[in-house]
Each structure stands twice: as structure tokens, then as C-alpha cells.
Scaffold this active site. Structure first.
Site, short mmCIF file in Angstrom:
data_model
loop_
_atom_site.label_atom_id
_atom_site.label_comp_id
_atom_site.label_asym_id
_atom_site.label_seq_id
_atom_site.Cartn_x
_atom_site.Cartn_y
_atom_site.Cartn_z
N LEU A 18 0.82 -1.22 0.00
CA LEU A 18 0.00 0.00 0.00
C LEU A 18 0.85 1.26 0.00
O LEU A 18 0.38 2.33 -0.39
CB LEU A 18 -0.92 0.01 1.22
CG LEU A 18 -1.87 -1.19 1.36
CD1 LEU A 18 -2.68 -1.08 2.63
CD2 LEU A 18 -2.78 -1.28 0.15
N GLY A 19 2.07 1.15 0.49
CA GLY A 19 2.91 2.33 0.54
C GLY A 19 4.35 1.97 0.84
O GLY A 19 4.64 0.94 1.44
N LYS A 43 2.76 -3.02 8.99
CA LYS A 43 3.68 -1.90 8.78
C LYS A 43 5.08 -2.40 9.10
O LYS A 43 5.31 -2.98 10.17
CB LYS A 43 3.31 -0.71 9.67
CG LYS A 43 1.94 -0.14 9.37
CD LYS A 43 1.56 0.96 10.34
CE LYS A 43 2.44 2.18 10.18
NZ LYS A 43 1.97 3.32 11.02
N ASP A 146 -0.15 14.01 14.23
CA ASP A 146 -0.06 14.00 12.77
C ASP A 146 -1.43 13.82 12.13
O ASP A 146 -1.60 13.01 11.21
CB ASP A 146 0.89 12.89 12.30
CG ASP A 146 1.41 13.15 10.87
OD1 ASP A 146 1.35 14.31 10.41
OD2 ASP A 146 1.89 12.19 10.24
#
Length: 446
Positions: A18-19, A43, A146
Site C-alpha cells: 500500500l505504501g 507496517k 499528525d
């Protein structure tokens, strides 16, 4: 290198990346250890010689904080692990596993729609504030640091989720010590960029996010004046909502709302629609009395004639300045009634009302907003020593004897803030057929 279909820890099968950036990867994976198999987010952080040690500390902190959170709008923690160099293609990796939230980020929605509607943005603000209330009222408080469109997911169930706690901090553990400077330019407030985040820092980031959603423009690309993001001229919003956002993005944290709970209460008061219940009494001007009666009254208000004197302990200078706002808001109330007769709707423009009122004077800012069955007219102070005013003009059915079926009339009210320096003022409402002032305001005049 990590690749599709690879199974980590004997249970997490990587499905789709995804990233990826700077030694980090995010994967959609399937947890094969549960029945039925469950999709999760994995992650991954590569530990390499060029990586700052602080990056690993932040990654571990994210895992530790998520492990101790329990909120339905925050992805649930599942696992934390490390991979050896052989598995990781020559580098040791650290992995964090959490719930997968089906849906789109608000950033993706902006890419598709350019900007979002006011009603949807208000709903998003409400849901994010509820999450922040949970985080900030933990002991010790948890700061996200964030908040931005890409970290807010609009789920397939139409709920809003706060994700990516990679910048999160436990405030108690860093009291009296310089915080790690994290955040995203345009969304992070000045004090956070200086290394001193507080709960109000998350409120600023939320305000900047809402501006991006409403304007379609990242806040870093909008003009600034005295460190304030200038956005009001690029949107057409309920002025109370605009004022509320402007308080969120005050450069000085002490000028923002103190808590997320206070911010939510203020937003509800500022944006709640007026509501109509039963049996309005015939004690105000009715639409059927005609346009000329209203237009004839407007110059009298502007000139200050016929205004009922009210006892006041304020000095003459303050009284005179506030008298301007009372007269102007009252004039807008009457002008909205006349405007409705001509156009079968209320106006969203002070200029369009035709009463010669400037939208900004030395001491006040004037605006009007006309939703479906009401118009709200604002005189918001620009001076901390003065009070603010809001007028309401409501369209309600005529229920008196002899009234024709479907006949309507307008009822008006004017309210004064109880405190000085108020920039967010609640709209009046209709209760049992009569206008009433919102919390923190008092009815004045007739």
C-alpha cells in the site's frame, strides 16, 4: 526483498503493498492463523545504518501505545515482531500488525471530489473530536501529532477512523523535555514545530485538515497573515462554523479551545440547526403583513431611532460600539424577512440584503447565513472588550384562528453573548413555537 504472497511469522501472508518510503513499507496482508482468515495491515520498518535511531523509537512507541488503546475508531493492535536479515533480504525488519479498515482516506476522497461538503466536514469534525476526547483524557494523555487527510479513513460503513500513530507521544513521559519534532507541514502548529506539542496541537491539525477538506487546497498552499491560515474567502459556510475553525487554528495554543471536549461542545452549539416544534403564537410580524412594513423599519434601525434604552453599567464608549452591532444585526433580521417575501428564500449575503452594512467595521465583523427555514445574522466582535450578537429570523406556520392552510410567518429574535470577546456564538432556536437564544447568550430587544 519482501514480496507478494510471502508469509511472515508463519501467519501473515503479504497480499498488496500500500505504501513505501525511506525504509518503510505498508502491506495489506491476510492473517492465516484465524478462521475465517482476516485481513490486516502490516507496517514494516527496515533497520539500516542510515536510519536515525529515533525512527525505531517512534515505531516501537506506536506499537506500545496502540497495544494499550481501546477505541472503535482506532485500528486494533494485533502483533509486533522482528525479522532476521535472511528473511528481510539483507536487512533486519520490525513489523507492526493492526486492523485493516476498508474504505478510503480523506486524501483519496479529495483527489476524487476536489473538496467536501460543509455537512460532511462537520460530521468528520465531530467524529474526530470524539476520538481526541478519548485520547486526550487518558492518563497520561496521548497526542497523535499528525492529524491530516491521509491519516483519516472514511470507512465503507461511513464511519471515520484515525490511523497512523507513528508520531504519537505519551505526554507524561516527555514532560520538561524537548519533544521529537514530528508532524506534517501545513497541519502541524507552530509549537509542535518548535518541539512542544500539547493537546491543543491536535486541535490545530484538525482545523487545518478541515480547511483542506472544505477548500480542496492543502493548508501550506493557502496564504497566511500573522501566521493565520486565510481560508474564509474561499468557502461559503455558516459563519459560526467558519469562526469555530478559525479558533482551532489560532497560532497561540492558549487562544484555541482548551480541550477536545470544549471544542466539540462549541461546534455543536455553533452549527446545530434551528428546530421547530408546535403552535407558534401570533406575537411577531407575520409574512402576510407585507414587504413595505419591513422595508420602512430598516432605516429606523440603521439610524438608531426607536431603540429601547437598556440599563448598562458599561462606559459610554463601549455602549456606543455595541449599539452599532445591535442596530446592524436587527436591521439584517428585518431585511431577511423582506428578502424572503421577494425571493421565497433567505439570503447568504449581507450585500444582497441591501441595507448598506459593511461586512467589517473597526470593532465588528458582520455576516449572514440562510439555511432552509431560518436565517442567522451575526455581529462578531473584533475587540476582546465587546460582546457579540446573533439574530435569528425563522419561517414558521401560522396556526391562529382564521389563518389559511399553509400560511407562513416569520419570527425574529436577537441574542447577546454573556461574555466579551466571544468569536463563536450559538444560533438561536425555536422551542414550542417561540424563538429562544442558545446557551451562553441572552435575548435582547423585542
Amino acid at each position: 526483498m519482501l514480496q507478494t504472497q510471502q508469509v511472515l511469522q508463519g501467519r501473515y501472508q503479504l497480499e498488496r503493498q500500500l505504501g513505501q518510503n525511506a525504509g518503510r513499507q505498508t502491506w495489506l496482508a491476510t492473517d492465516l492463523s484465524v478462521e475465517p482468515n482476516q485481513q490486516v495491515i502490516v507496517k514494516l520498518l527496515a533497520f539500516n545504518p542510515q536510519m536515525q535511531w529515533e525512527e525505531l523509537k517512534l515505531f516501537e512507541r506506536e506499537a506500545q501505545v496502540l497495544k494499550n488503546l481501546n477505541h472503535p475508531k482506532i485500528p486494533k493492535y494485533h502483533d509486533y515482531f522482528s525479522l532476521d536479515e535472511e528473511t528481510g533480504g539483507g536487512l533486519p525488519w520490525f513489523g507492526l500488525v493492526q486492523d485493516y479498515i476498508p474504505g478510503k482516506s480523506l486524501r483519496q476522497m479529495l483527489d476524487e471530489r476536489k473538496k467536501l461538503t460543509e455537512s460532511l466536514v462537520q460530521r468528520i469534525a465531530t467524529e474526530v473530536l470524539k476520538i481526541l476526547i478519548y485520547l486526550h483524557e487518558l492518563s497520561p494523555p496521548v497526542l497523535h501529532r499528525d492529524i491530516k487527510p491521509s491519516n483519516l479513513i472514511f470507512g465503507e460503513n461511513r464511519q471515520v477512523y484515525l490511523v497512523d500513530f507513528g508520531a504519537v507521544t505519551d505526554r507524561a513521559k516527555t514532560e520538561g523535555v524537548t519533544f521529537t519534532v514530528v508532524g506534517t507541514s501545513g497541519y502541524a502548529p507552530p509549537e509542535q514545530l518548535w518541539g512542544r506539542a500539547v493537546p491543543a496541537s491536535d486541535l490545530y491539525a484538525l482545523g487545518a485538515t478541515l480547511i483542506h477538506l472544505l477548500t480542496g487546497t492543502p493548508p501550506a498552499e493557502l496564504p497566511q497573515h500573522q501566521m493565520r491560515i486565510q481560508f474564509a474567502d474561499k468557502v461559503n459556510l455558516n459563519p459560526s462554523f467558519t469562526n469555530w475553525i478559525e479558533k482551532l487554528i489560532e497560532p497561540a495554543p492558549e487562544k484555541r479551545f482548551t480541550t477536545a471536549r470544549e471544542a466539540l461542545e462549541a461546534m455543536v452549539a455553533a452549527t446545530s440547526p434551528s428546530y421547530i416544534k408546535t403552535n407558534p403564537q401570533e406575537n411577531e410580524n407575520s409574512v402576510r403583513y407585507g414587504r413595505l412594513a419591513f422595508l420602512a423599519s430598516i432605516p429606523l434601525i440603521i439610524l438608531g431611532l426607536g431603540v429601547t434604552a437598556m440599563p448598562d453599567l458599561l462606559d459610554s464608549s463601549t455602549k456606543a460600539k455595541q449599539s452599532e452591532a445591535k442596530q446592524y444585526v436587527s436591521a439584517m433580521n428585518l431585511a431577511q424577512q423582506a428578502y424572503f417575501l421577494d425571493n421565497n428564500q433567505f439570503s447568504n449575503s449581507v450585500t444582497e440584503l441591501g441595507v448598506g452594512i459593511s461586512t467589517q467595521t473597526e470593532n465588528y465583523q458582520y455576516s449572514t447565513w440562510g439555511p432552509d427555514k431560518a436565517a442567522f445574522n451575526y455581529g462578531i466582535t473584533r475587540n476582546r472588550k465587546l460582546k457579540s450578537y446573533v439574530g435569528g429570523t425563522f419561517l414558521v406556520p401560522v396556526n391562529d384562528v382564521g389563518a389559511a392552510k399553509g400560511e407562513m410567518k416569520t419570527l425574529a429574535i436577537m441574542c447577546e453573548s454573556k461574555a466579551t470577546g466571544i468569536s463563536v456564538i450559538p444560533n438561536p432556536i425555536i422551542i414550542n413555537g417561540q424563538p429562544a437564544c442558545g446557551v451562553g447568550t441572552t435575548k435582547i430587544g423585542k
